[in-house]
Design an enzyme around this catalytic site. Structure first.
Site, PDB file in Angstrom:
ATOM      1  N   HIS A  84       0.828  -1.221   0.000  1.00 19.36           N
ATOM      2  CA  HIS A  84       0.000   0.000   0.000  1.00 19.36           C
ATOM      3  C   HIS A  84       0.861   1.269   0.000  1.00 19.36           C
ATOM      4  O   HIS A  84       0.560   2.236   0.692  1.00 19.36           O
ATOM      5  CB  HIS A  84      -0.936   0.025   1.206  1.00 19.36           C
ATOM      6  N   ASP A 140       0.150  -4.725   5.517  1.00 20.79           N
ATOM      7  CA  ASP A 140      -0.884  -5.620   5.000  1.00 20.79           C
ATOM      8  C   ASP A 140      -0.847  -5.645   3.475  1.00 20.79           C
ATOM      9  O   ASP A 140      -0.314  -4.747   2.835  1.00 20.79           O
ATOM     10  CB  ASP A 140      -2.273  -5.180   5.480  1.00 20.79           C
ATOM     11  N   GLU A 141      -1.405  -6.712   2.915  1.00 18.33           N
ATOM     12  CA  GLU A 141      -1.609  -6.829   1.466  1.00 18.33           C
ATOM     13  C   GLU A 141      -0.367  -6.426   0.665  1.00 18.33           C
ATOM     14  O   GLU A 141      -0.421  -5.519  -0.161  1.00 18.33           O
ATOM     15  CB  GLU A 141      -2.824  -5.991   1.047  1.00 18.33           C
ATOM     16  N   VAL A 142       0.725  -7.121   0.908  1.00 11.93           N
ATOM     17  CA  VAL A 142       1.962  -6.838   0.164  1.00 11.93           C
ATOM     18  C   VAL A 142       1.874  -7.590  -1.155  1.00 11.93           C
ATOM     19  O   VAL A 142       2.451  -8.667  -1.340  1.00 11.93           O
ATOM     20  CB  VAL A 142       3.202  -7.249   0.983  1.00 11.93           C
TER      21      VAL A 142
END
Length: 433
Positions: A84, A140-142
């Protein structure tokens, strides 16, 4: 701790609006604010390129903290340190730090300058939040981690996997924080950790000496079903993680405090369209907060929501709030209801159900400037009035939005929600005239 997540990557409100909102959040049961600044932070020096033209000033950052302190809200800054990070990697200056060259989502953890850049970003944010005892490092969400050539080579040489590579980078970030800011407690999202075995977590040795707390994200969407205003909130009807799930995360830290994030996203990532505006999400957010305080949406919780927001009733299943309301931005709440409920419908009705328009003012007629005045007069006055009514409404809506938001947000919201419908009517009126 009950924290409201202000995700400022889209529709960041003016500080004058936060002055009105913070007292309400406190009254409704929040005791903390998680602030994800992204490009709204007043970065300096080498990092100045990251700033939005409408970024808060240093004085604004201090004012936000004073307001929070005044209303007993603990401020937790959030700095994304792995995924992100589009607001950083979209810039040509930092494109070489991307995990995958064509995607601006995630850092390449092996690039020599990645950690140095993160240290600078973290240092500037922490410096302006000296009263904060927590820092949230995101993580998060790499997306696409492990797909870059550097990562593939690293995994091959070290006989490792994406999980160990993720932990290696996080450990480096945490090492910097623990060395430079003793006593600062660290939080991170846990979705990437869920994919890693307990054994791998132990083997990497991140340890409680570095991380004193890790937030446990309880994934439930029950809060967002109540209102079109949407909290992407992790709270009530979904259960907290099982003891086994908590034990998994507790390898990194003993979870001694429960933190629940109520997160109305303003934008899902730096490139997506805006989500709901904060004033429209306030009733949903209020219900979530009072549900947490009372252990359910009890009659007491409902009464408190109605009293604080100045509403007459709420119907969760029908997504309805009744009453004029007395919360900050309530005018926008009602005007967005009008847009969602009537704008598109009223214009389509005028364009598609009016037989004189379909028969005597078709796209062909309009293109060639050819029409019978007798037939045009049968719909003209109605179309002109509809046009003027909506243009007057939109002028009022724009004025309300400009009180709360910066020009870029106002323009984007209008482009996405008003113009696709109203432009059809504007074009028709132009051709009619």
């Amino acid at each position: 701790m009950r924290l409201v997540h202000l995700d400022l990557k889209g529709a960041a409100p003016r500080v004058s609006y936060l002055e009105q909102v913070f007292p309400f959040l406190s009254q409704l049961g929040a005791n903390g604010i998680l602030i994800e600044y992204e490009d709204m932070f007043p970065f300096k020096g080498e990092l100045e390129v990251l700033r939005s033209p409408y970024a808060y000033s240093e004085e604004d950052i201090e004012r936000i903290q004073q307001l929070a302190e005044q209303h007993k809200l603990e401020v937790v800054p959030l700095v994304q340190t792995f995924g992100h990070v589009e607001f950083i990697l979209k810039h040509e200056k930092y494109q070489h730090l991307r995990e995958v060259e064509r995607f601006p989502n995630s850092f390449n953890p092996h690039a020599p300058n990645t950690l140095a850049l993160l240290r600078s970003v973290l240092a500037q944010v922490i410096e302006k939040h000296r009263r904060s005892t927590w820092i949230h490092i995101g993580a998060d969400e790499v997306f696409h981690l492990g797909e870059g050539m550097d990562s593939k080579n690293w995994m091959s040489r070290n006989k490792g996997d994406v999980g160990t590579m993720f932990l290696k980078h996080i450990k480096e970030v945490l090492g910097f924080l623990s060395a430079q800011y003793w006593g600062l407690r660290v939080l991170m999202w846990d979705d990437m950790l869920r994919k890693i075995s307990v054994g791998a977590l132990r083997g990497e040795g991140t340890g409680t000496a570095v991380v004193s707390r890790v937030s446990v994200e309880c994934l439930g969407s029950a809060c967002s079903r109540g209102y079109p205003g949407t909290c992407r909130a992790w709270c009530w009807q979904e259960p907290m993680p099982s003891p086994a799930g908590i034990a998994h995360t507790a390898v990194l830290a003993a979870v001694q405090e429960v933190m629940v994030w109520l997160s109305p996203p303003h934008r899902y990532d730096h490139y997506s369209v805006l989500c709901e505006l904060l004033p429209v999400g306030i009733p949903s957010l209020a219900i979530c907060l009072q549900t947490l305080v009372n252990g359910g949406f009890t009659e007491e919780a409902k009464r408190r929501v109605l009293d604080v927001l100045g509403l007459e009733s709420v119907q969760l299943e029908q997504s309805i709030c009744e009453g004029r309301g007395a919360f900050p931005g309530v005018e926008i709440y009602h005007m967005v209801e009008q847009v969602n409920g009537h704008l598109r419908e009223s214009i389509l009705k005028a364009l598609e159900e009016e037989s004189a328009i379909k028969g005597w003012f078709s796209p062909y007629h309009r293109k060639h400037h050819f029409g019978n005045p007798r037939n045009m007069e049968t719909f003209g006055s109605k179309v002109l009035k509809l046009h003027e009514d909506w243009e007057s409404f939109v002028r009022d809506l724009r004025a309300q939005l400009e009180r709360i938001y910066f020009p870029d947000t106002v323009e984007e919201w209008m482009e996405e929600n008003i113009n696709p419908h109203l432009d059809q009517l504007r074009d028709l009126v132009r051709d009619y005239r």
